[in-house]
Design a protein around this motif. Sequence first.
Motif, mmCIF file in Angstrom:
data_model
loop_
_atom_site.group_PDB
_atom_site.id
_atom_site.type_symbol
_atom_site.label_atom_id
_atom_site.label_comp_id
_atom_site.label_asym_id
_atom_site.label_seq_id
_atom_site.Cartn_x
_atom_site.Cartn_y
_atom_site.Cartn_z
ATOM 1 N N ASP A 122 0.803 -1.221 0.000
ATOM 2 C CA ASP A 122 0.000 0.000 0.000
ATOM 3 C C ASP A 122 0.836 1.271 0.000
ATOM 4 N N ASP A 123 2.126 1.169 0.301
ATOM 5 C CA ASP A 123 2.978 2.361 0.285
ATOM 6 C C ASP A 123 3.914 2.408 -0.927
ATOM 7 N N GLY A 124 3.590 1.681 -1.973
ATOM 8 C CA GLY A 124 4.371 1.735 -3.207
ATOM 9 C C GLY A 124 5.084 0.433 -3.520
ATOM 10 N N TRP A 125 6.072 0.535 -4.385
ATOM 11 C CA TRP A 125 6.850 -0.610 -4.830
ATOM 12 C C TRP A 125 8.104 -0.768 -3.974
ATOM 13 N N HIS A 126 8.515 -2.009 -3.768
ATOM 14 C CA HIS A 126 9.732 -2.313 -3.010
ATOM 15 C C HIS A 126 10.581 -3.264 -3.837
ATOM 16 N N ALA A 127 11.880 -3.087 -3.789
ATOM 17 C CA ALA A 127 12.788 -3.948 -4.542
ATOM 18 C C ALA A 127 13.938 -4.393 -3.656
ATOM 19 N N VAL A 128 14.393 -5.609 -3.915
ATOM 20 C CA VAL A 128 15.565 -6.180 -3.253
ATOM 21 C C VAL A 128 16.524 -6.567 -4.372
ATOM 22 N N VAL A 129 17.769 -6.096 -4.281
ATOM 23 C CA VAL A 129 18.762 -6.360 -5.324
ATOM 24 C C VAL A 129 19.895 -7.188 -4.745
ATOM 25 N N ARG A 130 20.170 -8.300 -5.392
ATOM 26 C CA ARG A 130 21.247 -9.195 -4.971
ATOM 27 C C ARG A 130 22.592 -8.471 -4.968
ATOM 28 N N CYS A 131 23.329 -8.672 -3.893
ATOM 29 C CA CYS A 131 24.676 -8.101 -3.784
ATOM 30 C C CYS A 131 25.665 -9.236 -3.556
ATOM 31 N N ASP A 132 26.856 -9.070 -4.081
ATOM 32 C CA ASP A 132 27.863 -10.123 -3.982
ATOM 33 C C ASP A 132 28.285 -10.393 -2.544
ATOM 34 N N GLU B 271 2.560 -9.423 6.306
ATOM 35 C CA GLU B 271 1.119 -9.216 6.474
ATOM 36 C C GLU B 271 0.713 -7.838 5.968
ATOM 37 N N LEU B 272 -0.550 -7.670 5.662
ATOM 38 C CA LEU B 272 -1.073 -6.390 5.184
ATOM 39 C C LEU B 272 -0.787 -5.283 6.188
ATOM 40 N N GLY B 273 -0.254 -4.171 5.714
ATOM 41 C CA GLY B 273 0.015 -3.020 6.554
ATOM 42 C C GLY B 273 1.246 -3.135 7.443
ATOM 43 N N ALA B 274 1.912 -4.285 7.445
ATOM 44 C CA ALA B 274 3.082 -4.486 8.304
ATOM 45 C C ALA B 274 4.316 -3.837 7.690
ATOM 46 N N GLU B 275 5.216 -3.407 8.539
ATOM 47 C CA GLU B 275 6.481 -2.815 8.093
ATOM 48 C C GLU B 275 7.479 -3.882 7.659
ATOM 49 N N ARG B 276 7.413 -5.041 8.306
ATOM 50 C CA ARG B 276 8.423 -6.080 8.084
ATOM 51 C C ARG B 276 7.753 -7.426 7.784
#
Length: 190
Positions: free
Chosen positions: A54-64, A127-132
């Motif tokens: 609900d607060d937008g898009w989130h991305a996780v990028v693999r790092c070496d 879960e919905l609305g959760a930060e983590r």
Amino acid sequence: GGRFPTEPGELPLIPAAARLLPGSKEWQLVPFPGPWDKGNFPLKYPETAIFHSDDGWHAVVRCDGGAAYTYRGDENGADWVFTGETDLPAISAKWYAGDLPDGRNYLLFNERVSGDERLRLVLLIRELGAERFSKRYVLADGWNELIHCGPYWHYPSACVFEDALYVSCTSNKEESVRNAVCIRIPLKSL
């Protein structure tokens, strides 16, 4: 989510998102901000996993180095900002993320067990609305005697079909022998 090169035919070293342009059938590649803006490419395999909340898009990028870079995008996926590194006990391997039909998010990655080996594949649920992310499931861990696969589990991908989340991954013992595995998880169990 994905990655792209600076020039066609080059190694794709820039993490990015592809977004459908509003009111169009054209796609636009949106690079994430980082040192590659100045010609510095510290990531060898910047594979990108994206989910929406609900607060937008989130991305996780693999790092070496293990801990992945995290980004947050606006509702249109046109502007992305670096938000830090994850504190998840991950190794340097491909991540995968998505949304469940009820709006919860999921994240698949290889959890650190020992060294940089891909022994354990885990699924996190936010879960919905959760930060983590608050729920953790171990999908595969070492050798599986029942299906004679493992001990390595990697390159996850997933989709929802009808009443289940289907997670596919590669499993192998030796580098030259690989198996494709599909794990069916009933949505009601998540």
